[in-house]
Design a protein around this motif. Structure first.
Motif, PDB file in Angstrom:
ATOM      1  N   PHE A  16       0.820  -1.210   0.000  1.00 39.83           N
ATOM      2  CA  PHE A  16       0.000   0.000   0.000  1.00 39.83           C
ATOM      3  C   PHE A  16       0.858   1.266   0.000  1.00 39.83           C
ATOM      4  O   PHE A  16       0.466   2.282  -0.577  1.00 39.83           O
ATOM      5  N   THR A  17       2.026   1.221   0.624  1.00 40.28           N
ATOM      6  CA  THR A  17       2.928   2.367   0.587  1.00 40.28           C
ATOM      7  C   THR A  17       3.443   2.593  -0.834  1.00 40.28           C
ATOM      8  O   THR A  17       3.523   3.729  -1.310  1.00 40.28           O
ATOM      9  N   GLY A  18       3.777   1.509  -1.529  1.00 40.27           N
ATOM     10  CA  GLY A  18       4.196   1.619  -2.924  1.00 40.27           C
ATOM     11  C   GLY A  18       3.079   2.145  -3.808  1.00 40.27           C
ATOM     12  O   GLY A  18       3.312   2.974  -4.697  1.00 40.27           O
ATOM     13  N   LEU A  19       1.853   1.692  -3.558  1.00 39.64           N
ATOM     14  CA  LEU A  19       0.703   2.185  -4.308  1.00 39.64           C
ATOM     15  C   LEU A  19       0.479   3.671  -4.036  1.00 39.64           C
ATOM     16  O   LEU A  19       0.199   4.448  -4.960  1.00 39.64           O
ATOM     17  N   ALA A  20       0.625   4.079  -2.788  1.00 40.41           N
ATOM     18  CA  ALA A  20       0.485   5.500  -2.444  1.00 40.41           C
ATOM     19  C   ALA A  20       1.546   6.331  -3.154  1.00 40.41           C
ATOM     20  O   ALA A  20       1.269   7.443  -3.617  1.00 40.41           O
ATOM     21  N   LEU A  21       2.764   5.812  -3.248  1.00 41.71           N
ATOM     22  CA  LEU A  21       3.822   6.519  -3.969  1.00 41.71           C
ATOM     23  C   LEU A  21       3.470   6.672  -5.445  1.00 41.71           C
ATOM     24  O   LEU A  21       3.650   7.746  -6.025  1.00 41.71           O
ATOM     25  N   LEU A  22       2.946   5.621  -6.055  1.00 41.92           N
ATOM     26  CA  LEU A  22       2.542   5.690  -7.457  1.00 41.92           C
ATOM     27  C   LEU A  22       1.439   6.728  -7.656  1.00 41.92           C
ATOM     28  O   LEU A  22       1.491   7.534  -8.591  1.00 41.92           O
ATOM     29  N   VAL A  23       0.449   6.740  -6.768  1.00 42.99           N
ATOM     30  CA  VAL A  23      -0.631   7.730  -6.841  1.00 42.99           C
ATOM     31  C   VAL A  23      -0.065   9.136  -6.670  1.00 42.99           C
ATOM     32  O   VAL A  23      -0.465  10.068  -7.379  1.00 42.99           O
ATOM     33  N   LEU A  24       0.883   9.306  -5.766  1.00 41.96           N
ATOM     34  CA  LEU A  24       1.498  10.610  -5.544  1.00 41.96           C
ATOM     35  C   LEU A  24       2.270  11.082  -6.776  1.00 41.96           C
ATOM     36  O   LEU A  24       2.191  12.254  -7.159  1.00 41.96           O
ATOM     37  N   ILE A  25       2.981  10.182  -7.425  1.00 45.03           N
ATOM     38  CA  ILE A  25       3.715  10.540  -8.644  1.00 45.03           C
ATOM     39  C   ILE A  25       2.748  10.943  -9.756  1.00 45.03           C
ATOM     40  O   ILE A  25       2.973  11.925 -10.472  1.00 45.03           O
ATOM     41  N   LEU A  26       1.658  10.187  -9.906  1.00 48.38           N
ATOM     42  CA  LEU A  26       0.662  10.524 -10.925  1.00 48.38           C
ATOM     43  C   LEU A  26       0.013  11.879 -10.628  1.00 48.38           C
ATOM     44  O   LEU A  26      -0.212  12.681 -11.539  1.00 48.38           O
ATOM     45  N   PHE A  27      -0.279  12.140  -9.357  1.00 51.88           N
ATOM     46  CA  PHE A  27      -0.837  13.438  -8.980  1.00 51.88           C
ATOM     47  C   PHE A  27       0.154  14.558  -9.281  1.00 51.88           C
ATOM     48  O   PHE A  27      -0.232  15.615  -9.769  1.00 51.88           O
ATOM     49  N   TRP A  28       1.432  14.324  -8.994  1.00 49.78           N
ATOM     50  CA  TRP A  28       2.453  15.332  -9.268  1.00 49.78           C
ATOM     51  C   TRP A  28       2.518  15.640 -10.769  1.00 49.78           C
ATOM     52  O   TRP A  28       2.619  16.802 -11.170  1.00 49.78           O
ATOM     53  N   CYS A  29       2.473  14.589 -11.589  1.00 52.53           N
ATOM     54  CA  CYS A  29       2.496  14.797 -13.047  1.00 52.53           C
ATOM     55  C   CYS A  29       1.280  15.596 -13.507  1.00 52.53           C
ATOM     56  O   CYS A  29       1.405  16.530 -14.307  1.00 52.53           O
ATOM     57  N   TRP A  30       0.109  15.235 -12.987  1.00 52.97           N
ATOM     58  CA  TRP A  30      -1.100  15.965 -13.354  1.00 52.97           C
ATOM     59  C   TRP A  30      -1.044  17.399 -12.854  1.00 52.97           C
ATOM     60  O   TRP A  30      -1.396  18.340 -13.579  1.00 52.97           O
ATOM     61  N   ALA A  31      -0.632  17.586 -11.604  1.00 53.59           N
ATOM     62  CA  ALA A  31      -0.619  18.921 -11.005  1.00 53.59           C
ATOM     63  C   ALA A  31       0.401  19.830 -11.681  1.00 53.59           C
ATOM     64  O   ALA A  31       0.193  21.042 -11.765  1.00 53.59           O
ATOM     65  N   GLY A  32       1.491  19.278 -12.151  1.00 50.76           N
ATOM     66  CA  GLY A  32       2.521  20.094 -12.799  1.00 50.76           C
ATOM     67  C   GLY A  32       2.297  20.247 -14.284  1.00 50.76           C
ATOM     68  O   GLY A  32       2.129  21.357 -14.793  1.00 50.76           O
ATOM     69  N   PHE A  33       2.262  19.141 -14.987  1.00 52.42           N
ATOM     70  CA  PHE A  33       2.164  19.181 -16.444  1.00 52.42           C
ATOM     71  C   PHE A  33       0.731  19.351 -16.934  1.00 52.42           C
ATOM     72  O   PHE A  33       0.482  19.997 -17.946  1.00 52.42           O
ATOM     73  N   GLY A  34      -0.219  18.765 -16.217  1.00 57.29           N
ATOM     74  CA  GLY A  34      -1.612  18.829 -16.644  1.00 57.29           C
ATOM     75  C   GLY A  34      -2.233  20.200 -16.502  1.00 57.29           C
ATOM     76  O   GLY A  34      -3.152  20.556 -17.233  1.00 57.29           O
ATOM     77  N   LEU A  35      -1.744  20.983 -15.573  1.00 59.41           N
ATOM     78  CA  LEU A  35      -2.295  22.324 -15.354  1.00 59.41           C
ATOM     79  C   LEU A  35      -1.440  23.419 -15.976  1.00 59.41           C
ATOM     80  O   LEU A  35      -1.625  24.596 -15.690  1.00 59.41           O
ATOM     81  N   GLU A  36      -0.517  23.039 -16.850  1.00 62.73           N
ATOM     82  CA  GLU A  36       0.392  24.016 -17.451  1.00 62.73           C
ATOM     83  C   GLU A  36      -0.341  25.075 -18.262  1.00 62.73           C
ATOM     84  O   GLU A  36       0.015  26.253 -18.236  1.00 62.73           O
ATOM     85  N   GLY A  37      -1.382  24.703 -18.943  1.00 59.58           N
ATOM     86  CA  GLY A  37      -2.094  25.644 -19.814  1.00 59.58           C
ATOM     87  C   GLY A  37      -3.076  26.548 -19.098  1.00 59.58           C
ATOM     88  O   GLY A  37      -3.615  27.476 -19.701  1.00 59.58           O
TER      89      GLY A  37
END
Length: 87
Positions: A16-37
């Motif tokens: 579950f800690t590894g899964l949380a890390l994966l979710v956190l990385i995906l959120f970081w990608c969305w929050a950074g790159f997904g909101l660029e525009g």
């Protein structure tokens, strides 16, 4: 709690800690790159800069709270057998 049950709990916590890390990385990608525009600014900074730094930090805290409440269990890791010496 037997050694096998402890082992299973530790594996569950690690998974579950590894899964949380994966979710956190995906959120970081969305929050950074997904909101660029998005043209919105907070305190003079672009929205993507705020969400990919402070937003990810807050999201990580929420994930840890969820893990602590639903996944992690407090358990002794030492041997409970009498007469076992680890000196």
């Amino acid at each position: 709690m037997t050694d096998w049950e402890k082992y299973q709990q530790i594996r569950r916590e690690a998974a579950f800690t590894g899964l949380a890390l994966l979710v956190l990385i995906l959120f970081w990608c969305w929050a950074g790159f997904g909101l660029e525009g998005v043209e919105m600014e907070i305190f003079g900074l672009p929205l993507w800069a705020v969400t990919s730094s402070i937003g990810v930090w807050i999201f990580a805290i929420v994930l840890v709270k969820i893990l602590l409440k639903f996944v992690f269990r407090d358990m002794p890791l030492d041997d409970e057998k009498e007469g076992v010496s680890h000196e």
